[in-house]
Design an enzyme around this catalytic site. Structure first.
Site, short mmCIF file in Angstrom:
data_model
loop_
_atom_site.label_atom_id
_atom_site.label_comp_id
_atom_site.label_asym_id
_atom_site.label_seq_id
_atom_site.Cartn_x
_atom_site.Cartn_y
_atom_site.Cartn_z
N GLY A 12 7.35 -41.06 -17.97
CA GLY A 12 8.40 -41.70 -18.17
C GLY A 12 9.39 -41.64 -16.42
O GLY A 12 8.62 -40.99 -15.15
N VAL A 14 11.71 -39.64 -15.16
CA VAL A 14 11.84 -38.68 -14.96
C VAL A 14 10.59 -37.39 -14.38
O VAL A 14 10.21 -36.90 -13.37
CB VAL A 14 12.47 -37.34 -15.40
CG1 VAL A 14 12.68 -36.18 -15.08
CG2 VAL A 14 13.93 -38.48 -15.87
N ARG A 39 1.18 -43.29 -28.05
CA ARG A 39 0.74 -44.62 -27.03
C ARG A 39 0.30 -44.60 -25.47
O ARG A 39 -0.50 -44.88 -25.47
CB ARG A 39 2.68 -46.20 -26.25
CG ARG A 39 3.18 -46.11 -27.62
CD ARG A 39 4.28 -47.31 -27.10
NE ARG A 39 5.14 -46.21 -26.65
CZ ARG A 39 6.40 -45.02 -27.27
NH1 ARG A 39 6.74 -45.29 -28.31
NH2 ARG A 39 6.74 -44.81 -26.78
N ARG A 99 22.19 -27.40 -22.76
CA ARG A 99 22.35 -27.34 -22.27
C ARG A 99 23.78 -26.38 -22.56
O ARG A 99 24.06 -25.55 -21.70
CB ARG A 99 22.84 -28.85 -21.85
CG ARG A 99 21.73 -29.35 -20.70
CD ARG A 99 22.68 -30.54 -20.88
NE ARG A 99 21.76 -31.33 -19.71
CZ ARG A 99 21.48 -32.46 -19.91
NH1 ARG A 99 22.55 -33.77 -20.30
NH2 ARG A 99 20.31 -33.52 -18.97
N CYS A 138 22.11 -35.63 -14.85
CA CYS A 138 22.07 -35.87 -13.35
C CYS A 138 23.73 -35.94 -12.39
O CYS A 138 23.63 -36.36 -11.78
CB CYS A 138 21.62 -37.74 -13.05
SG CYS A 138 22.10 -38.66 -15.55
N SER A 168 18.30 -46.54 -14.01
CA SER A 168 17.21 -45.91 -13.79
C SER A 168 18.34 -44.53 -14.76
O SER A 168 16.91 -43.64 -15.21
CB SER A 168 16.27 -44.95 -13.19
OG SER A 168 17.18 -44.15 -11.87
N LYS A 222 29.58 -34.76 -21.28
CA LYS A 222 29.20 -34.10 -20.71
C LYS A 222 29.09 -33.14 -19.21
O LYS A 222 29.00 -32.20 -18.78
CB LYS A 222 27.41 -35.04 -20.51
CG LYS A 222 26.86 -34.62 -21.53
CD LYS A 222 25.58 -35.72 -21.50
CE LYS A 222 25.02 -35.90 -22.81
NZ LYS A 222 24.01 -36.89 -22.60
N HIS A 251 23.06 -42.10 -8.06
CA HIS A 251 24.82 -42.73 -9.13
C HIS A 251 25.55 -42.19 -7.68
O HIS A 251 25.34 -41.87 -7.32
CB HIS A 251 24.37 -41.27 -10.08
CG HIS A 251 23.55 -41.76 -11.03
ND1 HIS A 251 23.00 -42.96 -11.49
CD2 HIS A 251 23.82 -40.55 -11.64
CE1 HIS A 251 22.41 -42.12 -12.78
NE2 HIS A 251 22.85 -41.23 -12.78
N1 LIG Z 1 17.11 -40.69 -15.85
C1 LIG Z 1 17.51 -39.88 -15.38
O1 LIG Z 1 17.94 -39.70 -14.54
C2 LIG Z 1 17.96 -38.34 -16.27
C3 LIG Z 1 18.48 -37.81 -15.89
C4 LIG Z 1 19.02 -36.27 -15.97
C5 LIG Z 1 18.51 -36.19 -17.63
N2 LIG Z 1 17.76 -37.14 -17.85
C6 LIG Z 1 16.56 -36.85 -19.05
O2 LIG Z 1 15.76 -36.92 -18.77
C7 LIG Z 1 14.85 -36.91 -20.47
C8 LIG Z 1 13.59 -38.17 -19.72
O3 LIG Z 1 14.76 -38.72 -19.22
P1 LIG Z 1 14.07 -40.75 -18.39
O4 LIG Z 1 14.32 -41.62 -18.24
O5 LIG Z 1 12.59 -40.36 -17.58
O6 LIG Z 1 13.75 -41.56 -20.43
P2 LIG Z 1 12.18 -42.86 -19.93
O7 LIG Z 1 11.86 -43.30 -18.57
O8 LIG Z 1 12.01 -43.59 -21.48
O9 LIG Z 1 11.17 -41.62 -20.53
C9 LIG Z 1 10.61 -40.93 -22.05
C10 LIG Z 1 9.31 -40.03 -21.79
O10 LIG Z 1 9.00 -39.23 -23.42
C11 LIG Z 1 8.09 -39.90 -24.23
N3 LIG Z 1 7.93 -39.82 -25.26
C12 LIG Z 1 8.78 -41.05 -25.92
N4 LIG Z 1 8.83 -40.37 -27.20
C13 LIG Z 1 7.32 -39.68 -27.42
C14 LIG Z 1 7.07 -38.27 -28.14
N5 LIG Z 1 7.32 -38.60 -29.84
N6 LIG Z 1 6.51 -37.86 -27.24
C15 LIG Z 1 6.08 -37.05 -26.53
N7 LIG Z 1 6.36 -38.14 -25.57
C16 LIG Z 1 7.13 -39.17 -25.70
C17 LIG Z 1 7.98 -41.35 -23.06
O11 LIG Z 1 6.42 -41.12 -23.63
P3 LIG Z 1 5.27 -43.34 -23.35
O12 LIG Z 1 5.39 -43.52 -21.55
O13 LIG Z 1 4.33 -42.84 -23.59
O14 LIG Z 1 6.75 -43.63 -23.97
C18 LIG Z 1 8.62 -40.69 -21.42
O15 LIG Z 1 7.26 -40.48 -21.26
C19 LIG Z 1 16.07 -37.76 -21.35
O16 LIG Z 1 15.92 -37.00 -21.64
C20 LIG Z 1 17.15 -37.91 -19.90
O17 LIG Z 1 17.71 -37.96 -21.33
C21 LIG Z 1 17.33 -38.42 -17.55
#
Ligand SMILES: NC(=O)c1ccc[n+]([C@@H]2O[C@H](COP(=O)([O-])OP(=O)(O)OC[C@H]3O[C@@H](n4cnc5c(N)ncnc54)[C@H](OP(=O)(O)O)[C@@H]3O)[C@@H](O)[C@H]2O)c1
Length: 347
Positions: A12, A14, A39, A99, A138, A168, A222, A251
């Site tokens: 993903g 992050v 997947r 959290r 974030c 993002s 949050k 951001h």
């Molecule tokens: N984006 C930000 O700026 C940010 C900042 C702070 C916190 N967060 C938090 O960090 C977390 C990840 O966010 P992200 O933005 O990286 O999301 P993302 O890009 O949608 O990535 C999601 C990840 O989860 C995996 N996944 C989905 N279903 C799964 C399952 N059943 N078992 C194991 N892995 C699975 C996906 O794998 P596949 O590729 O195989 O689908 C992918 O690696 C979230 O909780 C989000 O709220 C994000």
């Protein structure tokens, strides 16, 4: 010494940033176990010149791991974080699932790393909740970085923040939606709206997360609740408006702060620029102020447009910009891991 590390959500937005940061900061990894959805099973992930195959999560997945970084959505984290901690790993969780749990530390190392150090030095065995360490949202992470040096010196009375959050922040699908909608809009083709509540291309959406009865969104709540926990100020008066904007990375936040005591502007600038992890970028005459375009993929939290709010006795305005995938998520998680490595010998 090196360590066995799991990353849940390694494919993903992050997770991929986290792998890059582990490598750049030379986190001592002897084995990587990347996890993602079924997947991605078998997909190769590169770290320190070696390829590691992605696995789906299963009950004995965490056996022997020292650290598990969790970068998946809340329901998946809620199920697997306790299992990883129960298996004996330090679990550093980027989701919102733990959290606000009073037994789980919510950490930004520069701001409240002392609470983690105290826990690591505590005598006696650690429980499951001790092994779970939560990363803030974030937007919260960069906000508390800017607030902490002001809190320490002048005290915080009230904070009003408005955010300008990149796509993002909604993960890899958020960025794809902005790209696809922009192309479709320019080609006058129909737009697909899936991730955001409205078209994001050429638009700003004052809606991140779900609305609650008081009119605030979950993202706004949050920021308020997590900031109070991290700063240790349970009564801090705060109001937040969170807005999604059509950018890919970083951001930005417009932050209005009422301080407890009077201040001199020079001292405020010095306090901000002396704080570890903050960079003052503030020379408006030279058109210098932080923008996502110029600070993307950087580790620091950038502060500019520092100026007095003449409508308050001790009021200050700041413009705070940071890469949400780095200090807002992956970098902060790796820094927590580094704190554990630096302090666990005394444990
Ligand atoms: N984006 C930000 O700026 C940010 C900042 C702070 C916190 N967060 C938090 O960090 C977390 C990840 O966010 P992200 O933005 O990286 O999301 P993302 O890009 O949608 O990535 C999601 C990840 O989860 C995996 N996944 C989905 N279903 C799964 C399952 N059943 N078992 C194991 N892995 C699975 C996906 O794998 P596949 O590729 O195989 O689908 C992918 O690696 C979230 O909780 C989000 O709220 C994000």
């Amino acid at each position: 010494m090196s360590f066995k590390v799991g990353v849940i959500g390694a494919t993903g937005a992050v997770g991929r940033t986290l792998l890059d940061i582990l490598e750049k900061r030379r986190f001592p990894v002897s084995e990587l176990r990347p996890f993602a959805s079924s997947r991605s099973e078998g997909k190769e992930i590169s770290l320190f010149g070696k390829l590691w195959r992605c696995q789906a999560l299963k009950d004995d997945a965490f056996r022997g791991l020292d650290f598990v970084f969790v970068d998946v959505d809340d329901p998946i984290a809620k199920e697997w974080v306790p299992k990883a901690a129960d298996a004996g790993a330090w679990v550093i969780d980027n989701s919102a699932s733990f959290r606000l749990d009073p037994e789980v530390l919510l950490l930004v190392p520069e701001v409240n790393g002392d609470v983690l150090r105290r826990k690591l030095q505590k005598a006696g065995p650690l429980g499951i909740k001790d092994r779970i360490l939560a990363n803030p949202n974030c937007s919260t992470a960069q906000l508390v970085m800017a607030l902490k040096p002001l809190q320490d010196r002048w005290g915080l009375k009230r904070v009003v923040a408005s955010t300008y959050q990149s796509t993002s922040g909604a993960g890899a699908v958020g960025m794809s939606e902005l790209k696809e909608q922009t192309q479709a809009y320019l080609q006058e083709s129909p737009l697909k709206i899936e991730t955001f509540s409205h078209q994001i291309a050429f638009n700003c959406i004052p809606h991140i997360g779900g609305f609650s009865e008081d009119g605030y969104t979950s993202e706004e709540r949050k920021m308020m609740i997590e900031s109070r926990k991290i700063l240790g100020l349970s009564d801090l008066k705060m109001s937040v408006t969170a807005v999604r904007v059509p950018t890919f990375f970083c951001h930005a936040e417009s932050v209005n702060i009422e301080l407890e005591k009077n201040f001199e502007m020079d001292e405020v600038r010095k306090a901000l620029s002396d704080f570890s992890g903050l960079t003052l970028m503030d020379d408006p005459d030279q058109k210098i102020y932080p923008m996502g375009f110029s600070v993307a993929h950087q580790d620091s939290v950038y502060v500019g447009r520092v100026r007095r709010d003449p409508s308050l006795e001790s009021g200050l305005n700041l413009w705070v910009v940071s890469d949400n995938l780095r200090k807002g998520a992956a970098l902060n998680a790796v820094q927590i891991g580094e704190e554990i490595l630096a302090n666990q010998k005394k444990n």
